[in-house]
Design a protein around this motif. Structure first.
Motif, PDB file in Angstrom:
ATOM      1  N   MET A  89       0.831  -1.194   0.000  1.00  0.00           N
ATOM      2  CA  MET A  89       0.000   0.000   0.000  1.00  0.00           C
ATOM      3  C   MET A  89       0.877   1.260   0.000  1.00  0.00           C
ATOM      4  O   MET A  89       0.580   2.221  -0.687  1.00  0.00           O
ATOM      5  CB  MET A  89      -0.915  -0.052   1.224  1.00  0.00           C
ATOM      6  CG  MET A  89      -1.876   1.065   1.281  1.00  0.00           C
ATOM      7  SD  MET A  89      -3.111   0.841  -0.004  1.00  0.00           S
ATOM      8  CE  MET A  89      -4.248   2.065   0.430  1.00  0.00           C
ATOM      9  N   GLU A  90       1.935   1.220   0.794  1.00  0.00           N
ATOM     10  CA  GLU A  90       2.806   2.376   0.896  1.00  0.00           C
ATOM     11  C   GLU A  90       3.552   2.622  -0.416  1.00  0.00           C
ATOM     12  O   GLU A  90       3.810   3.768  -0.787  1.00  0.00           O
ATOM     13  CB  GLU A  90       3.796   2.171   2.039  1.00  0.00           C
ATOM     14  CG  GLU A  90       4.672   3.378   2.287  1.00  0.00           C
ATOM     15  CD  GLU A  90       5.580   3.161   3.476  1.00  0.00           C
ATOM     16  OE1 GLU A  90       6.755   3.513   3.357  1.00  0.00           O
ATOM     17  OE2 GLU A  90       5.113   2.633   4.498  1.00  0.00           O
ATOM     18  N   ASN A  91       3.887   1.528  -1.120  1.00  0.00           N
ATOM     19  CA  ASN A  91       4.560   1.669  -2.406  1.00  0.00           C
ATOM     20  C   ASN A  91       3.676   2.381  -3.426  1.00  0.00           C
ATOM     21  O   ASN A  91       4.170   3.137  -4.265  1.00  0.00           O
ATOM     22  CB  ASN A  91       4.990   0.299  -2.947  1.00  0.00           C
ATOM     23  CG  ASN A  91       6.148  -0.281  -2.167  1.00  0.00           C
ATOM     24  OD1 ASN A  91       6.891   0.461  -1.527  1.00  0.00           O
ATOM     25  ND2 ASN A  91       6.299  -1.591  -2.199  1.00  0.00           N
ATOM     26  N   ASN A  92       2.374   2.134  -3.377  1.00  0.00           N
ATOM     27  CA  ASN A  92       1.448   2.819  -4.286  1.00  0.00           C
ATOM     28  C   ASN A  92       1.405   4.318  -4.014  1.00  0.00           C
ATOM     29  O   ASN A  92       1.338   5.125  -4.939  1.00  0.00           O
ATOM     30  CB  ASN A  92       0.044   2.230  -4.175  1.00  0.00           C
ATOM     31  CG  ASN A  92      -0.048   0.867  -4.820  1.00  0.00           C
ATOM     32  OD1 ASN A  92       0.796   0.511  -5.643  1.00  0.00           O
ATOM     33  ND2 ASN A  92      -1.061   0.110  -4.444  1.00  0.00           N
ATOM     34  N   ILE A  93       1.439   4.695  -2.755  1.00  0.00           N
ATOM     35  CA  ILE A  93       1.418   6.112  -2.389  1.00  0.00           C
ATOM     36  C   ILE A  93       2.698   6.796  -2.847  1.00  0.00           C
ATOM     37  O   ILE A  93       2.676   7.904  -3.395  1.00  0.00           O
ATOM     38  CB  ILE A  93       1.210   6.266  -0.864  1.00  0.00           C
ATOM     39  CG1 ILE A  93      -0.178   5.751  -0.468  1.00  0.00           C
ATOM     40  CG2 ILE A  93       1.379   7.728  -0.449  1.00  0.00           C
ATOM     41  CD1 ILE A  93      -0.407   5.687   1.017  1.00  0.00           C
TER      42      ILE A  93
ATOM     43  N   PHE B  41       4.654   5.733  -5.304  1.00  0.00           N
ATOM     44  CA  PHE B  41       4.615   5.772  -6.767  1.00  0.00           C
ATOM     45  C   PHE B  41       3.711   6.898  -7.258  1.00  0.00           C
ATOM     46  O   PHE B  41       4.060   7.619  -8.193  1.00  0.00           O
ATOM     47  CB  PHE B  41       4.131   4.430  -7.328  1.00  0.00           C
ATOM     48  CG  PHE B  41       3.941   4.452  -8.812  1.00  0.00           C
ATOM     49  CD1 PHE B  41       5.037   4.359  -9.657  1.00  0.00           C
ATOM     50  CD2 PHE B  41       2.674   4.577  -9.356  1.00  0.00           C
ATOM     51  CE1 PHE B  41       4.878   4.388 -11.024  1.00  0.00           C
ATOM     52  CE2 PHE B  41       2.504   4.613 -10.730  1.00  0.00           C
ATOM     53  CZ  PHE B  41       3.613   4.515 -11.563  1.00  0.00           C
ATOM     54  N   ASP B  42       2.542   7.048  -6.640  1.00  0.00           N
ATOM     55  CA  ASP B  42       1.612   8.114  -7.042  1.00  0.00           C
ATOM     56  C   ASP B  42       2.223   9.493  -6.845  1.00  0.00           C
ATOM     57  O   ASP B  42       2.037  10.388  -7.677  1.00  0.00           O
ATOM     58  CB  ASP B  42       0.296   8.003  -6.269  1.00  0.00           C
ATOM     59  CG  ASP B  42      -0.561   6.839  -6.724  1.00  0.00           C
ATOM     60  OD1 ASP B  42      -0.300   6.311  -7.840  1.00  0.00           O
ATOM     61  OD2 ASP B  42      -1.469   6.439  -5.971  1.00  0.00           O
TER      62      ASP B  42
ATOM     63  N   TYR C 199       4.829   9.911  -9.558  1.00  0.00           N
ATOM     64  CA  TYR C 199       4.162  10.084 -10.846  1.00  0.00           C
ATOM     65  C   TYR C 199       3.560  11.490 -10.954  1.00  0.00           C
ATOM     66  O   TYR C 199       3.639  12.127 -12.002  1.00  0.00           O
ATOM     67  CB  TYR C 199       3.075   9.028 -11.049  1.00  0.00           C
ATOM     68  CG  TYR C 199       2.398   9.146 -12.376  1.00  0.00           C
ATOM     69  CD1 TYR C 199       3.055   8.755 -13.543  1.00  0.00           C
ATOM     70  CD2 TYR C 199       1.115   9.665 -12.482  1.00  0.00           C
ATOM     71  CE1 TYR C 199       2.456   8.869 -14.772  1.00  0.00           C
ATOM     72  CE2 TYR C 199       0.500   9.784 -13.717  1.00  0.00           C
ATOM     73  CZ  TYR C 199       1.178   9.382 -14.860  1.00  0.00           C
ATOM     74  OH  TYR C 199       0.567   9.511 -16.076  1.00  0.00           O
TER      75      TYR C 199
END
Length: 161
Positions: free
Chosen positions: A1-5, A7-8, A11
C-alpha cells in the motif's frame, strides 16, 4: 500500500514537471517569435510576416504599440496551446492529457478551450468585413499586405513584383 502512495507521488511530480516544462518551452518559443523578433527587426515584423510580405499596423496606420503586441501574442498563445495535445498524443503520453492540474481542471480542458478560441477566431475571419482574426481585432491591429496598396480614391493598386 505504501509503495502505491510513493509511486503516485513520484508520478504526480513527474507529470507536473513534464507538463510544466512543455508549457514553458512553448511559451518561451512563442515569446521569442512573437515579441522578441519583431522588436529587434528593422521593420517590426515576424519571420512569417517577412516571408508573406505583410505588416501589422494600428487602425490609424501607425506602428503597433508594445501592449498591442502583448495582447495579440497572449491571445495567439491561448489559441495555439491545443497543438500541444497533438504532441502529447503522438509521443504516447495519453494519460498526461487528462491529468488533473487544479481540481478537475485538466490539461485536456485547457486544450479544448484553446481549440474553441482558435475555431472562433477562424469563424471571426470569415465573418468580419476586413477578414481580421480574433487576436488582431482585440488588440486593435490590422494586418496589411505590402504588395497591395490603396490610392487616395480607395482603389487597390498592385505593388508586387
Amino acid at each position: 500500500m505504501e509503495n502505491n502512495i510513493i509511486f503516485d507521488s513520484y508520478y504526480l511530480t513527474f507529470t507536473l514537471t513534464y507538463l510544466g516544462s512543455l508549457l514553458i518551452c512553448y511559451f518561451t518559443s512563442l515569446l521569442i517569435l512573437e515579441l522578441v523578433v519583431p522588436l529587434i527587426s528593422k521593420n517590426s515584423s515576424t519571420l512569417s510576416y517577412i516571408i508573406f510580405k505583410i505588416v501589422l499596423a494600428t487602425k490609424d496606420e501607425d506602428e503597433p504599440k508594445i501592449y498591442q503586441r502583448i495582447i495579440r501574442s497572449f491571445i495567439r498563445f491561448l489559441m495555439y496551446v491545443s497543438s500541444t495535445v497533438l504532441v502529447l498524443f503522438f509521443i504516447g503520453n495519453y494519460q498526461m492529457i487528462s491529468f488533473p492540474l487544479i481540481g478537475e481542471f485538466s490539461f485536456l480542458t485547457i486544450c479544448f478551450m484553446s481549440l474553441i478560441i482558435a475555431l472562433c477566431s477562424l469563424l471571426f475571419v470569415f465573418i468580419s468585413k476586413k477578414n481580421q482574426g480574433f487576436s488582431e481585432t482585440l488588440s486593435l491591429l490590422i494586418v496589411k499586405d505590402t504588395t497591395m496598396l490603396e490610392n487616395i480614391s480607395g482603389e487597390t493598386i498592385n505593388n508586387g513584383k
